[in-house]
Design an enzyme around this catalytic site. Structure first.
Site, mmCIF file in Angstrom:
data_model
loop_
_atom_site.group_PDB
_atom_site.id
_atom_site.type_symbol
_atom_site.label_atom_id
_atom_site.label_comp_id
_atom_site.label_asym_id
_atom_site.label_seq_id
_atom_site.Cartn_x
_atom_site.Cartn_y
_atom_site.Cartn_z
ATOM 1 N N ASP A 159 34.845 37.732 49.431
ATOM 2 C CA ASP A 159 35.979 36.946 49.927
ATOM 3 C C ASP A 159 35.539 36.087 51.117
ATOM 4 O O ASP A 159 35.915 34.923 51.239
ATOM 5 C CB ASP A 159 37.111 37.893 50.342
ATOM 6 C CG ASP A 159 37.420 38.890 49.237
ATOM 7 O OD1 ASP A 159 37.833 38.442 48.161
ATOM 8 O OD2 ASP A 159 37.209 40.095 49.447
ATOM 9 N N HIS A 187 40.832 44.173 50.057
ATOM 10 C CA HIS A 187 40.223 43.292 49.043
ATOM 11 C C HIS A 187 41.207 43.200 47.879
ATOM 12 O O HIS A 187 41.084 43.908 46.881
ATOM 13 C CB HIS A 187 38.877 43.834 48.570
ATOM 14 C CG HIS A 187 38.386 43.103 47.346
ATOM 15 N ND1 HIS A 187 37.996 41.794 47.388
ATOM 16 C CD2 HIS A 187 38.303 43.473 46.054
ATOM 17 C CE1 HIS A 187 37.666 41.402 46.165
ATOM 18 N NE2 HIS A 187 37.848 42.397 45.332
HETATM 19 P P1 NAI Z 1 31.711 46.173 34.090
HETATM 20 O O1 NAI Z 1 32.846 46.726 33.299
HETATM 21 O O2 NAI Z 1 30.839 45.113 33.516
HETATM 22 O O3 NAI Z 1 30.750 47.377 34.512
HETATM 23 C C1 NAI Z 1 31.222 48.576 35.039
HETATM 24 C C2 NAI Z 1 30.217 49.645 34.665
HETATM 25 O O4 NAI Z 1 30.589 50.843 35.326
HETATM 26 C C3 NAI Z 1 30.180 49.959 33.165
HETATM 27 O O5 NAI Z 1 28.834 49.873 32.690
HETATM 28 C C4 NAI Z 1 30.705 51.387 33.086
HETATM 29 O O6 NAI Z 1 30.077 52.136 32.042
HETATM 30 C C5 NAI Z 1 30.319 51.904 34.463
HETATM 31 N N1 NAI Z 1 31.062 53.094 34.896
HETATM 32 C C6 NAI Z 1 32.356 53.391 34.697
HETATM 33 N N2 NAI Z 1 32.649 54.590 35.197
HETATM 34 C C7 NAI Z 1 31.515 55.060 35.768
HETATM 35 C C8 NAI Z 1 31.180 56.248 36.434
HETATM 36 N N3 NAI Z 1 32.084 57.230 36.606
HETATM 37 N N4 NAI Z 1 29.925 56.410 36.886
HETATM 38 C C9 NAI Z 1 29.005 55.458 36.682
HETATM 39 N N5 NAI Z 1 29.251 54.298 36.026
HETATM 40 C C10 NAI Z 1 30.492 54.107 35.581
HETATM 41 O O7 NAI Z 1 32.352 45.719 35.469
HETATM 42 P P2 NAI Z 1 31.728 44.747 36.584
HETATM 43 O O8 NAI Z 1 32.095 43.356 36.258
HETATM 44 O O9 NAI Z 1 30.305 45.084 36.795
HETATM 45 O O10 NAI Z 1 32.606 45.160 37.852
HETATM 46 C C11 NAI Z 1 32.497 46.438 38.416
HETATM 47 C C12 NAI Z 1 33.601 46.654 39.449
HETATM 48 O O11 NAI Z 1 33.467 45.759 40.535
HETATM 49 C C13 NAI Z 1 35.015 46.452 38.926
HETATM 50 O O12 NAI Z 1 35.824 47.495 39.441
HETATM 51 C C14 NAI Z 1 35.424 45.140 39.522
HETATM 52 O O13 NAI Z 1 36.825 45.057 39.673
HETATM 53 C C15 NAI Z 1 34.739 45.229 40.857
HETATM 54 N N6 NAI Z 1 34.570 43.959 41.583
HETATM 55 C C16 NAI Z 1 34.734 43.985 42.937
HETATM 56 C C17 NAI Z 1 34.563 42.847 43.696
HETATM 57 C C18 NAI Z 1 34.742 42.867 45.166
HETATM 58 O O14 NAI Z 1 34.697 41.792 45.774
HETATM 59 N N7 NAI Z 1 34.942 44.002 45.842
HETATM 60 C C19 NAI Z 1 34.213 41.568 43.052
HETATM 61 C C20 NAI Z 1 34.021 41.653 41.629
HETATM 62 C C21 NAI Z 1 34.209 42.821 40.925
#
Ligand code: NAI
Length: 324
Positions: A159, A187
């Site tokens: 952000d 966030h």
């Molecule tokens: P994604 O869905 O591509 O990947 C998430 C991964 O986490 C998947 O491979 C899944 O198998 C794994 N996963 C789920 N539960 C798990 C567990 N208990 N232990 C280990 N791995 C686990 O999602 P992406 O795009 O990589 O985003 C990840 C997170 O980051 C989301 O929650 C998203 O909302 C968040 N995010 C936060 C931002 C921020 O500024 N704080 C910015 C962008 C995304």
């Protein structure tokens, strides 16, 4: 030779993981002279995909990468970890209420917090990226009573970087001209990007833009940028999120005079103690410090309070669910 720093990444097979791991291994997380050992934590169904990413990491022959482990066992993944990037989370799906979302994430961040408590290195530093990031960090922190509370942080650096980029484009200046940008609060869409302390060429940014732009364009554009990226790309921010995670940890370890990070409140600026809220922060000697003494006018106060109220509601909800 220097002992490698163990960096644990959860959700390693996801989109952010794919954008993040290569930069960690190439030296951007800690510095170009610090060897790293990667530990990838995934759910069982995604371990194979994480192994594929590890094959590619091998194929880069990164001089600083001293090893990769892949597991679906949090106790192993965090064993001896110095840095933990908690990226994997349970996303909100259609029809899911806030309570369901918090409960599902409690089932991830509670056990991971405990595994960190029981197995991580004494100098462990945790950054939560997975949403709802601030409250997931709070849950992990409460499950790790033996780790100093201040080691649990959540990411608002994306952000912050978005705010820098929007302001730079508006004023036609390089991002490097902008100092003292701040994101306050959660966030989420309630976050407050603050131009009343940001400076451009020594002048207060809010005085260089008109009020309507600040209120009706800048604030909502920064706060809703995530949705705009999904709309354009058909997938959520990944490389920019990974980049922000790198910036957060690099500055935490190596120091900075001013950035934004969600860290446990000590009560500063009227933010109730213990909430993991975004503040203007400096990092000195490996510790975040909230920048003190800023004057907060009524416009900013109202917006900070609204975002902090949302964090309090989330804290109340996870308390009622018995997650903290
Ligand atoms: P994604 O869905 O591509 O990947 C998430 C991964 O986490 C998947 O491979 C899944 O198998 C794994 N996963 C789920 N539960 C798990 C567990 N208990 N232990 C280990 N791995 C686990 O999602 P992406 O795009 O990589 O985003 C990840 C997170 O980051 C989301 O929650 C998203 O909302 C968040 N995010 C936060 C931002 C921020 O500024 N704080 C910015 C962008 C995304």
């Amino acid at each position: 030779a220097q002992t490698p720093v163990k960096v644990t990444v959860t959700g390693a097979a996801g989109q952010i993981g794919y954008a993040l791991l290569f930069r960690i291994a190439s030296g951007h997380l800690l510095g170009a002279d610090v060897p790293v050992k990667l530990s990838l934590l995934e759910i069982p169904q995604a371990v194979k995909a994480a192994e594929g990413t590890a094959m590619e990491l091998d194929d880069c022959a990164f001089p600083l990468l001293s090893g990769i482990e892949i597991t679906d066992d949090a106790n192993k993944a965090f064993d001896g970890a110095n840095i933990a990037l908690l990226v994997g989370a349970r996303p909100r799906t259609a029809g899911m209420e806030r309570g369901d979302l918090l409960q599902a994430n409690g089932g991830i961040f509670g056990p991971q917090g405990k595994a960190i408590n029981d197995h991580a290195a004494d100098d462990i530093r945790v950054l939560v990226v997975g949403n709802p990031a601030n409250t997931n960090a709070l849950i992990a922190q409460h499950s790790a009573p033996d780790v100093p509370a201040e080691r649990f942080t959540a990411m608002t650096r994306l952000d912050h970087n978005r705010a820098l980029s929007q302001l730079a484009a508006k004023l036609q200046v390089p991002v490097t001209e902008i100092k003292k940008m701040t994101i306050w609060g959660n966030h989420s869409a309630t976050q407050y990007p603050d131009l009343f302390h940001a400076e451009v060429g020594g002048k207060i940014a809010a005085e260089l833009v008109d009020d309507a732009w600040l209120r009706d364009t800048f604030i909502p554009t920064v706060a809703k940028r995530g949705a705009a990226i999904i709309e354009a790309r058909g997938a959520s921010s990944a490389a920019s999120a990974a980049n922000a995670a790198i910036d957060h940890v690099f500055d935490w370890v190596n120091g900075t005079e001013w950035t934004s990070a969600a860290i446990p409140s000590d009560g500063s600026y009227g933010v109730p103690e213990g909430l993991i809220s975004s503040f203007p922060v400096a990092s000195r000697n490996g510790k975040w410090e909230i920048i003190q003494g800023l004057e907060i006018d009524a416009f900013s106060r109202e917006r900070i309070d609204a975002s902090v109220r949302e964090l309090e509601e989330e804290r109340t909800a996870v308390r009622e669910l018995g997650l903290i």
